[in-house]
Design a protein around this motif. Sequence first.
Motif, PDB file in Angstrom:
ATOM      1  N   ALA A  37       0.974  -1.259  -0.016  1.00 40.29           N
ATOM      2  CA  ALA A  37       0.021   0.047   0.016  1.00 40.29           C
ATOM      3  C   ALA A  37       0.973   1.162   0.139  1.00 40.29           C
ATOM      4  CB  ALA A  37      -0.792  -0.069   1.176  1.00 40.29           C
ATOM      5  N   ALA A  38       1.967   1.349   0.660  1.00 41.10           N
ATOM      6  CA  ALA A  38       2.948   2.360   0.709  1.00 41.10           C
ATOM      7  C   ALA A  38       3.437   2.721  -0.921  1.00 41.10           C
ATOM      8  CB  ALA A  38       4.034   2.309   1.461  1.00 41.10           C
ATOM      9  N   ALA A  39       3.429   1.885  -1.751  1.00 43.37           N
ATOM     10  CA  ALA A  39       3.977   1.878  -2.801  1.00 43.37           C
ATOM     11  C   ALA A  39       3.090   2.712  -3.789  1.00 43.37           C
ATOM     12  CB  ALA A  39       4.321   0.802  -3.473  1.00 43.37           C
ATOM     13  N   GLN A  40       1.691   2.505  -3.322  1.00 46.19           N
ATOM     14  CA  GLN A  40       0.622   3.283  -4.225  1.00 46.19           C
ATOM     15  C   GLN A  40       0.388   4.704  -3.632  1.00 46.19           C
ATOM     16  OE1 GLN A  40      -2.818   0.884  -3.271  1.00 46.19           O
ATOM     17  NE2 GLN A  40      -2.175  -0.877  -4.064  1.00 46.19           N
ATOM     18  N   GLU A  41       0.025   5.280  -4.635  1.00 51.53           N
ATOM     19  CA  GLU A  41      -0.626   6.908  -4.325  1.00 51.53           C
ATOM     20  C   GLU A  41      -1.555   6.875  -3.429  1.00 51.53           C
ATOM     21  OE1 GLU A  41       0.767   9.741  -5.404  1.00 51.53           O
ATOM     22  OE2 GLU A  41       2.407   8.522  -6.075  1.00 51.53           O
ATOM     23  N   SER A  42      -1.626   7.839  -2.423  1.00 53.23           N
ATOM     24  CA  SER A  42      -2.625   8.128  -1.378  1.00 53.23           C
ATOM     25  C   SER A  42      -3.890   8.633  -2.008  1.00 53.23           C
ATOM     26  CB  SER A  42      -1.911   9.004  -0.345  1.00 53.23           C
ATOM     27  OG  SER A  42      -2.982   9.303   0.385  1.00 53.23           O
ATOM     28  N   ALA A  43      -4.865   7.914  -1.535  1.00 50.76           N
ATOM     29  CA  ALA A  43      -6.140   8.536  -1.909  1.00 50.76           C
ATOM     30  C   ALA A  43      -6.548   9.852  -1.321  1.00 50.76           C
ATOM     31  CB  ALA A  43      -7.360   7.527  -1.613  1.00 50.76           C
ATOM     32  N   VAL A  44      -5.946  10.275  -0.238  1.00 55.33           N
ATOM     33  CA  VAL A  44      -6.208  11.558   0.255  1.00 55.33           C
ATOM     34  C   VAL A  44      -5.469  12.515  -0.565  1.00 55.33           C
ATOM     35  CG1 VAL A  44      -5.823  12.949   2.467  1.00 55.33           C
ATOM     36  CG2 VAL A  44      -6.504  10.591   2.465  1.00 55.33           C
ATOM     37  N   CYS A  45      -4.395  12.285  -0.890  1.00 49.73           N
ATOM     38  CA  CYS A  45      -3.481  13.194  -1.930  1.00 49.73           C
ATOM     39  C   CYS A  45      -4.207  13.420  -3.179  1.00 49.73           C
ATOM     40  CB  CYS A  45      -1.993  12.806  -2.117  1.00 49.73           C
ATOM     41  SG  CYS A  45      -1.153  12.791  -0.374  1.00 49.73           S
ATOM     42  N   GLU A  46      -4.761  12.463  -3.604  1.00 50.92           N
ATOM     43  CA  GLU A  46      -5.201  12.583  -5.050  1.00 50.92           C
ATOM     44  C   GLU A  46      -6.801  13.385  -4.888  1.00 50.92           C
ATOM     45  OE1 GLU A  46      -5.705   8.797  -6.476  1.00 50.92           O
ATOM     46  OE2 GLU A  46      -3.572   8.468  -6.663  1.00 50.92           O
ATOM     47  N   GLU A  48      -9.347  16.241  -4.567  1.00 54.32           N
ATOM     48  CA  GLU A  48      -9.168  17.567  -5.195  1.00 54.32           C
ATOM     49  C   GLU A  48      -8.673  18.486  -3.858  1.00 54.32           C
ATOM     50  OE1 GLU A  48     -11.547  20.941  -7.294  1.00 54.32           O
ATOM     51  OE2 GLU A  48     -12.021  18.728  -7.882  1.00 54.32           O
ATOM     52  N   ARG A  49      -9.608  18.677  -2.911  1.00 58.56           N
ATOM     53  CA  ARG A  49      -9.308  19.733  -1.767  1.00 58.56           C
ATOM     54  C   ARG A  49      -9.352  19.044  -0.302  1.00 58.56           C
ATOM     55  NH1 ARG A  49     -14.023  23.601  -1.924  1.00 58.56           N
ATOM     56  NH2 ARG A  49     -13.086  24.291   0.028  1.00 58.56           N
ATOM     57  N   LEU A  50      -9.285  17.788  -0.336  1.00 60.24           N
ATOM     58  CA  LEU A  50      -9.304  17.017   0.924  1.00 60.24           C
ATOM     59  C   LEU A  50      -8.000  17.418   1.668  1.00 60.24           C
ATOM     60  CD1 LEU A  50     -10.794  15.316   2.708  1.00 60.24           C
ATOM     61  CD2 LEU A  50      -9.669  13.335   1.691  1.00 60.24           C
ATOM     62  N   PRO A  51      -6.722  17.338   1.075  1.00 67.10           N
ATOM     63  CA  PRO A  51      -5.582  17.800   2.115  1.00 67.10           C
ATOM     64  C   PRO A  51      -5.616  19.125   2.683  1.00 67.10           C
ATOM     65  CG  PRO A  51      -4.824  16.996   0.052  1.00 67.10           C
ATOM     66  CD  PRO A  51      -6.433  17.169  -0.215  1.00 67.10           C
ATOM     67  N   PHE A  57      -8.754  21.814   9.312  1.00 70.65           N
ATOM     68  CA  PHE A  57      -9.536  21.460  10.488  1.00 70.65           C
ATOM     69  C   PHE A  57      -8.628  21.311  11.639  1.00 70.65           C
ATOM     70  CE2 PHE A  57     -10.879  17.763  13.132  1.00 70.65           C
ATOM     71  CZ  PHE A  57     -12.030  18.048  13.554  1.00 70.65           C
ATOM     72  N   PHE A  58      -7.419  20.861  11.453  1.00 76.60           N
ATOM     73  CA  PHE A  58      -6.315  20.726  12.489  1.00 76.60           C
ATOM     74  C   PHE A  58      -5.953  21.963  13.034  1.00 76.60           C
ATOM     75  CE2 PHE A  58      -3.463  18.064  14.865  1.00 76.60           C
ATOM     76  CZ  PHE A  58      -2.376  19.057  14.893  1.00 76.60           C
ATOM     77  N   CYS A 127       1.334  15.187   1.889  1.00 81.19           N
ATOM     78  CA  CYS A 127       0.239  16.247   1.132  1.00 81.19           C
ATOM     79  C   CYS A 127      -0.423  17.167   2.158  1.00 81.19           C
ATOM     80  CB  CYS A 127      -0.799  15.375   0.269  1.00 81.19           C
ATOM     81  SG  CYS A 127      -1.679  14.377   0.841  1.00 81.19           S
ATOM     82  N   VAL A 128      -0.450  16.637   3.410  1.00 90.61           N
ATOM     83  CA  VAL A 128      -1.120  17.251   4.352  1.00 90.61           C
ATOM     84  C   VAL A 128      -0.347  17.853   5.478  1.00 90.61           C
ATOM     85  CG1 VAL A 128      -2.769  17.101   6.257  1.00 90.61           C
ATOM     86  CG2 VAL A 128      -3.308  15.690   4.382  1.00 90.61           C
TER      87      VAL A 128
END
Length: 133
Positions: A37-46, A48-51, A57-58, A127-128
Amino acid sequence: MRMPSPPPLADRVPTRAAWRRVVLPCLVLSVLAVEPAAAQESAVCEAERLPEMISGFFQFTTAIGLIGLVVVWQADSLVELFTLRPEQREGLKRHKRTALRSTVILVVLGPLYTVAGSVMNLPLAECVDLTPW
């Protein structure tokens, strides 16, 4: 109604042995399962405005925590002025220390995750940005 008695001492599993039986396999499994899973791209980073939403929020919750510390500190200081018994004063001082400790953890946790996540190549840390400033 009578409560059942605890099992005899011989039947109990020692905490350390149970810890080894549960944690070690989970740790090995997580290392093996996370590697692909680490080799794949993160769904969060992909997304649009989630990061930006996670970072915002933090920052918002950290600001609310800092404001909460100021309110608790001032309220405890005000109540402490009118408190006569020493044990109540000690309880208020303990409450202020606990609020300060919680706020320090809140402020330090985000940058710590950002730094540790980038060192460990966690996909979310790329990305966050969780620094509150």
